[in-house]
Design a protein around this motif. Structure first.
Motif, PDB file in Angstrom:
ATOM      1  N   ALA A  71       0.831  -1.202   0.000  1.00 52.34           N
ATOM      2  CA  ALA A  71       0.000   0.000   0.000  1.00 52.34           C
ATOM      3  C   ALA A  71       0.870   1.259   0.000  1.00 52.34           C
ATOM      4  N   ARG A  72       1.929   1.241   0.819  1.00 54.05           N
ATOM      5  CA  ARG A  72       2.819   2.410   0.863  1.00 54.05           C
ATOM      6  C   ARG A  72       3.470   2.660  -0.493  1.00 54.05           C
ATOM      7  N   ALA A  73       3.926   1.587  -1.107  1.00 59.56           N
ATOM      8  CA  ALA A  73       4.560   1.720  -2.425  1.00 59.56           C
ATOM      9  C   ALA A  73       3.574   2.279  -3.445  1.00 59.56           C
ATOM     10  N   ALA A  74       2.341   1.774  -3.373  1.00 59.42           N
ATOM     11  CA  ALA A  74       1.333   2.217  -4.336  1.00 59.42           C
ATOM     12  C   ALA A  74       1.060   3.711  -4.182  1.00 59.42           C
ATOM     13  N   LEU A  75       1.036   4.168  -2.936  1.00 64.48           N
ATOM     14  CA  LEU A  75       0.756   5.590  -2.708  1.00 64.48           C
ATOM     15  C   LEU A  75       1.904   6.468  -3.185  1.00 64.48           C
ATOM     16  N   GLU A  76       3.124   5.982  -3.015  1.00 59.22           N
ATOM     17  CA  GLU A  76       4.275   6.776  -3.438  1.00 59.22           C
ATOM     18  C   GLU A  76       4.347   6.917  -4.945  1.00 59.22           C
ATOM     19  N   CYS A  78       1.946   7.344  -6.989  1.00 53.91           N
ATOM     20  CA  CYS A  78       0.966   8.191  -7.659  1.00 53.91           C
ATOM     21  C   CYS A  78       0.997   9.599  -7.079  1.00 53.91           C
ATOM     22  N   ASP A  79       0.522  10.546  -7.862  1.00 54.99           N
ATOM     23  CA  ASP A  79       0.575  11.937  -7.425  1.00 54.99           C
ATOM     24  C   ASP A  79      -0.474  12.203  -6.351  1.00 54.99           C
ATOM     25  N   SER A  80      -0.842  13.448  -6.188  1.00 54.87           N
ATOM     26  CA  SER A  80      -1.703  13.797  -5.063  1.00 54.87           C
ATOM     27  C   SER A  80      -3.186  13.863  -5.432  1.00 54.87           C
ATOM     28  N   ASP A  81      -3.527  13.415  -6.616  1.00 57.85           N
ATOM     29  CA  ASP A  81      -4.934  13.427  -7.006  1.00 57.85           C
ATOM     30  C   ASP A  81      -5.714  12.438  -6.130  1.00 57.85           C
ATOM     31  N   PRO A  82      -6.712  12.949  -5.382  1.00 55.83           N
ATOM     32  CA  PRO A  82      -7.425  12.104  -4.414  1.00 55.83           C
ATOM     33  C   PRO A  82      -8.075  10.872  -5.034  1.00 55.83           C
ATOM     34  N   GLU A  83      -8.664  11.033  -6.196  1.00 56.71           N
ATOM     35  CA  GLU A  83      -9.319   9.891  -6.819  1.00 56.71           C
ATOM     36  C   GLU A  83      -8.284   8.836  -7.204  1.00 56.71           C
ATOM     37  N   ALA A  84      -7.180   9.277  -7.747  1.00 56.20           N
ATOM     38  CA  ALA A  84      -6.123   8.335  -8.130  1.00 56.20           C
ATOM     39  C   ALA A  84      -5.591   7.596  -6.913  1.00 56.20           C
ATOM     40  N   ARG A 126      -1.938  -3.726  11.997  1.00 58.60           N
ATOM     41  CA  ARG A 126      -3.204  -3.573  11.295  1.00 58.60           C
ATOM     42  C   ARG A 126      -3.697  -2.136  11.372  1.00 58.60           C
ATOM     43  N   ASP A 127      -3.534  -1.528  12.522  1.00 55.57           N
ATOM     44  CA  ASP A 127      -3.958  -0.135  12.681  1.00 55.57           C
ATOM     45  C   ASP A 127      -3.188   0.777  11.735  1.00 55.57           C
ATOM     46  N   ALA A 128      -1.898   0.483  11.587  1.00 54.71           N
ATOM     47  CA  ALA A 128      -1.089   1.295  10.673  1.00 54.71           C
ATOM     48  C   ALA A 128      -1.647   1.208   9.257  1.00 54.71           C
ATOM     49  N   TYR A 129      -2.057   0.000   8.890  1.00 55.17           N
ATOM     50  CA  TYR A 129      -2.619  -0.172   7.553  1.00 55.17           C
ATOM     51  C   TYR A 129      -3.936   0.584   7.404  1.00 55.17           C
ATOM     52  N   GLU A 130      -4.783   0.451   8.410  1.00 54.92           N
ATOM     53  CA  GLU A 130      -6.086   1.122   8.321  1.00 54.92           C
ATOM     54  C   GLU A 130      -5.932   2.638   8.356  1.00 54.92           C
ATOM     55  N   ALA A 131      -4.904   3.108   9.039  1.00 55.43           N
ATOM     56  CA  ALA A 131      -4.662   4.552   9.086  1.00 55.43           C
ATOM     57  C   ALA A 131      -4.365   5.086   7.685  1.00 55.43           C
ATOM     58  N   LEU A 132      -3.658   4.276   6.904  1.00 55.55           N
ATOM     59  CA  LEU A 132      -3.368   4.650   5.525  1.00 55.55           C
ATOM     60  C   LEU A 132      -4.667   4.907   4.761  1.00 55.55           C
ATOM     61  N   TRP A 133      -5.601   3.972   4.917  1.00 49.40           N
ATOM     62  CA  TRP A 133      -6.897   4.118   4.269  1.00 49.40           C
ATOM     63  C   TRP A 133      -7.598   5.386   4.720  1.00 49.40           C
ATOM     64  N   GLU A 134      -7.579   5.606   6.016  1.00 47.99           N
ATOM     65  CA  GLU A 134      -8.321   6.762   6.521  1.00 47.99           C
ATOM     66  C   GLU A 134      -7.721   8.081   6.044  1.00 47.99           C
ATOM     67  N   THR A 135      -6.418   8.103   5.905  1.00 51.61           N
ATOM     68  CA  THR A 135      -5.777   9.304   5.364  1.00 51.61           C
ATOM     69  C   THR A 135      -6.271   9.583   3.951  1.00 51.61           C
ATOM     70  N   VAL A 136      -6.228   8.543   3.137  1.00 53.52           N
ATOM     71  CA  VAL A 136      -6.626   8.710   1.738  1.00 53.52           C
ATOM     72  C   VAL A 136      -8.101   9.098   1.639  1.00 53.52           C
ATOM     73  N   ILE A 137      -8.905   8.504   2.488  1.00 52.26           N
ATOM     74  CA  ILE A 137     -10.331   8.842   2.469  1.00 52.26           C
ATOM     75  C   ILE A 137     -10.556  10.272   2.945  1.00 52.26           C
ATOM     76  N   ASP A 138      -9.796  10.689   3.929  1.00 55.02           N
ATOM     77  CA  ASP A 138      -9.897  12.078   4.382  1.00 55.02           C
ATOM     78  C   ASP A 138      -9.569  13.057   3.255  1.00 55.02           C
ATOM     79  N   GLU A 139      -8.508  12.742   2.520  1.00 53.48           N
ATOM     80  CA  GLU A 139      -8.126  13.606   1.397  1.00 53.48           C
ATOM     81  C   GLU A 139      -9.267  13.707   0.381  1.00 53.48           C
ATOM     82  N   ALA A 140      -9.869  12.548   0.107  1.00 57.81           N
ATOM     83  CA  ALA A 140     -10.953  12.526  -0.878  1.00 57.81           C
ATOM     84  C   ALA A 140     -12.171  13.294  -0.368  1.00 57.81           C
ATOM     85  N   LEU A 141     -12.421  13.178   0.924  1.00 58.86           N
ATOM     86  CA  LEU A 141     -13.539  13.924   1.507  1.00 58.86           C
ATOM     87  C   LEU A 141     -13.287  15.425   1.425  1.00 58.86           C
TER      88      LEU A 141
END
Lengths: 192, 192
Positions: A71-76, A78-84, A126-141
């Motif tokens: 997940a970390r690699a995937a985020l790195e 891609c750029d900062s576009d929330p949908e991407a 596991r929390d670290a992983y879920e935090a990643l999701w929540e960050t990305v979702i926050d950005e999209a929100l």
DNA sequence: CGTTTACACTAGCGCTTGCTTGGTTGACCT
DNA sequence: AGGTCAACCAAGCAAGCGCTAGTGTAAACG
């Protein structure tokens, strides 16, 4: 005893254990079955692992660590576009669910079999992983790409994705990419 | 042997078994634990159930039958508006997940422990329930209320809902109604 | 060279498991 | 009063369980 290292031998044994745990379930998998699968006798097993529980913890630990690094690699990448970024996370999640399928199924089904100590350690991962999701979702929100309650949205998304291990057939006609695209489309708000 | 009837006594025993299965898991729950919870001796248990497997099947059967009848009742109570019907299904699903929580958790976690015969019977019940969902989703798709692949959408929705048993706290501040509303909002298409 | 280390083996201990057997009890029916 | 029957019990069997103890061996190390 050689316990608690991470030799390549132990990695391989862990991989084989994961498969058996998926097939039979943790409780029904005996140390004798595990040993046979590994090509050794049951007694020898305790040279690599302190006890049966530790094998379970090793399986889950590996799966979760892989999920996190993918997940970390995937985020790195891609750029900062929330949908991407949403898309990248969904794709990464499905990718681990496929490549480390056994480990993740075990994590989902046998989590409760972990003793307190292992559970605490793995909860952190596991929390670290879920935090990643929540960050990305926050950005999209924040960008208005999706709408709703951040807590509920992330839980719904994780549920939808994790549920795939129960029905998704990698040999079928739908690619993981199809799933990711469809899921994100489902989330997207009216005009974004 | 008194096996295979559905006496009130057996219903009660089934309910208690469900609770233990959730607490300990099926494999870790011994017939002696079950008997103690029921206030009888382990041997007497086999007067009511052919074997341990049959207790599991009874638990899951009851939960699934309840889910089915609650969903049917909910659909009958609302008109033909697709959005209202989606909403009713989501509410009904969460309602069973709460009232028959134990049975559903068992169904989710211990499904694989069922032998072939019980599995076949219960698959039918579960399919009937999922068919209900697919019908309602088809209606919503036809009306343009939601969009996407009917198969994927229904799987994603079921995943999101079933996943709630892992995190939802009935004592918390969010009502089941909140969850249902949020989920449907997430699904809805741009202009509907 | 002698010592250590990693890995495997054999043998089995102590305990628990699901389930069976054979019999007892008490409410109900005729 | 005699019979039926669901419900339960005491006792225990055969099998399987996780795990330990003690030993063998070949490679790696000082």
């Amino acid at each position: 005893m050689n316990v608690m290292n991470d030799s390549p031998r132990r990695k391989e044994l862990t991989r084989q254990a994961a498969q058996l745990f998926v097939q039979e379930g943790f409780d029904r998998t005996t140390v004798r079955m595990l040993a046979q699968e590994m090509g050794i006798k049951s007694g020898s097993l305790f040279h690599h692992f302190r006890d049966k529980q530790e094998i379970l913890a090793a399986v889950i630990e590996e799966g979760t660590e892989n999920a996190l690094s993918i997940a970390r690699a995937a985020l790195e990448e891609c750029d900062s576009d929330p949908e991407a970024r949403l898309h990248a996370m969904a794709r990464a999640h499905l990718a681990t669910l496929l490549t480390d399928r056994n480990a993740h199924v075990v994590a989902l089904y046998e989590w409760r079999r972990l003793d307190g100590q292992a559970r605490a350690h793995l909860s952190h991962l596991r929390d670290a992983y879920e935090a990643l999701w929540e960050t990305v979702i926050d950005e999209a929100l924040a960008a208005g790409v999706i709408q709703g309650d951040r807590f509920l949205v992330s839980r719904f998304v994780m549920g939808a994705l994790n549920w795939t291990v129960r029905w998704y057939d990698p040999e079928g006609e739908r690619s993981p990419e199809d799933l990711a695209r469809e899921l994100i489309a489902m989330l997207m708000s009216p005009r974004a």
